[in-house]
Design an enzyme around this catalytic site. Sequence first.
Site, PDB file in Angstrom:
ATOM      1  N   ALA A  52      37.806  14.260  58.743  1.00  7.04           N
ATOM      2  CA  ALA A  52      38.089  13.529  57.761  1.00  7.04           C
ATOM      3  C   ALA A  52      37.373  14.200  56.489  1.00  7.04           C
ATOM      4  O   ALA A  52      37.317  13.579  55.572  1.00  7.04           O
ATOM      5  CB  ALA A  52      37.323  12.369  57.826  1.00  7.04           C
ATOM      6  N   ALA A  53      37.054  15.569  56.364  1.00 12.59           N
ATOM      7  CA  ALA A  53      36.387  16.092  55.125  1.00 12.59           C
ATOM      8  C   ALA A  53      37.435  16.020  54.094  1.00 12.59           C
ATOM      9  O   ALA A  53      36.805  15.768  52.913  1.00 12.59           O
ATOM     10  CB  ALA A  53      36.220  17.864  55.569  1.00 12.59           C
ATOM     11  N   GLY A  54      38.764  16.295  54.208  1.00 11.59           N
ATOM     12  CA  GLY A  54      39.481  16.301  52.913  1.00 11.59           C
ATOM     13  C   GLY A  54      39.550  14.736  52.361  1.00 11.59           C
ATOM     14  O   GLY A  54      39.731  14.543  51.168  1.00 11.59           O
ATOM     15  N   ASP A  55      39.751  13.511  53.341  1.00 12.63           N
ATOM     16  CA  ASP A  55      39.758  12.425  52.869  1.00 12.63           C
ATOM     17  C   ASP A  55      38.468  11.821  52.171  1.00 12.63           C
ATOM     18  O   ASP A  55      38.552  11.299  51.163  1.00 12.63           O
ATOM     19  CB  ASP A  55      39.834  11.443  54.099  1.00 12.63           C
ATOM     20  CG  ASP A  55      41.146  11.713  54.800  1.00 12.63           C
ATOM     21  OD1 ASP A  55      42.124  12.197  54.160  1.00 12.63           O
ATOM     22  OD2 ASP A  55      41.333  11.572  55.991  1.00 12.63           O
TER      23      ASP A  55
END
Length: 305
Positions: free
Chosen positions: A250-253
């Site tokens: 979920a890093a991009g989110d």
Amino acid sequence: MSKKIIVIGSTNMDMVVKTDHIPKPGETVLGGTFFMNPGGKGANQAVAVSRLGGDVTFVSKIGNDIFGKQSSKIFDDEGVDIGGIYAEDNSPSGIALITVDEKGENSIVVAPGANAFLDENNVRQAMEKYGDCEIMLLQLEIPIETVAYAIRYANHNHIQVILNPAPVNKSILPELGMVDIITPNVHEAATLAGQDITDMESAKEAAKKIKELGVKTVVITMGEKGALLYDAGEFQHIDAPAVEAVDTTAAGDVFNGALTVALAEGKSMKNAVSFACRCAAMAVTKMGAQNSIPHRNEIILTYFD
């Protein structure tokens, strides 16, 4: 006072297996830990906005099933306004099958389910209900026609648009002239620009090409290397804190949710990207999608505006 944010996107239930390495085609790998975690790019970003202090409404479509009901309760518990969530009787909720290797890298396959039925009418109804929102955050896990409509609606109504073009889909290119900020990762930026990205110089060239499509500001996320900001004709490379990655799911989110919150609070683009890099770095130190999203009180940051 912070601007109101509307996130339009997907809701999934993530089914995650931790293993030594991501299987090659035809290979069977004996995995380790298995768990289920609420996810979906739209849902993750909406929860990130809320946990980081933003005033957020989420527009999505879920199945009339146990996963959908569970997701709605989670959003409500997280302080996300769920007045824009619709139930789809003819499809199950979306799911994602995720493999995470020992380095924290992942491989994801998504079955959209009810997400595929989020349509223009749903968006219009939600926007009419929440007409006071000032920033719209979008991704591409819902029908491209729905995203395109949302961008046009926002542009007509002077709402700032932040587009996370993931999973990348070049069908959105005609609408990019109405997008204020685009946030591709290196792979997505390479696809949109039509060139390879192998270093910082090629990333800058890709950013220029994406800017030429009409986007006002380009932010290329680069994982542990931070992010490349191309704004007002200038490049700025913003570092990310060094951490030991456990799961990058979920890093991009988290990055996108944090960026949106900072901009809603009136921070400069540079400081907003810096804040987003710090939040994303914290997220990769934990397993899971929404489980890994940090709260505002976990983030230590001094702004220099």
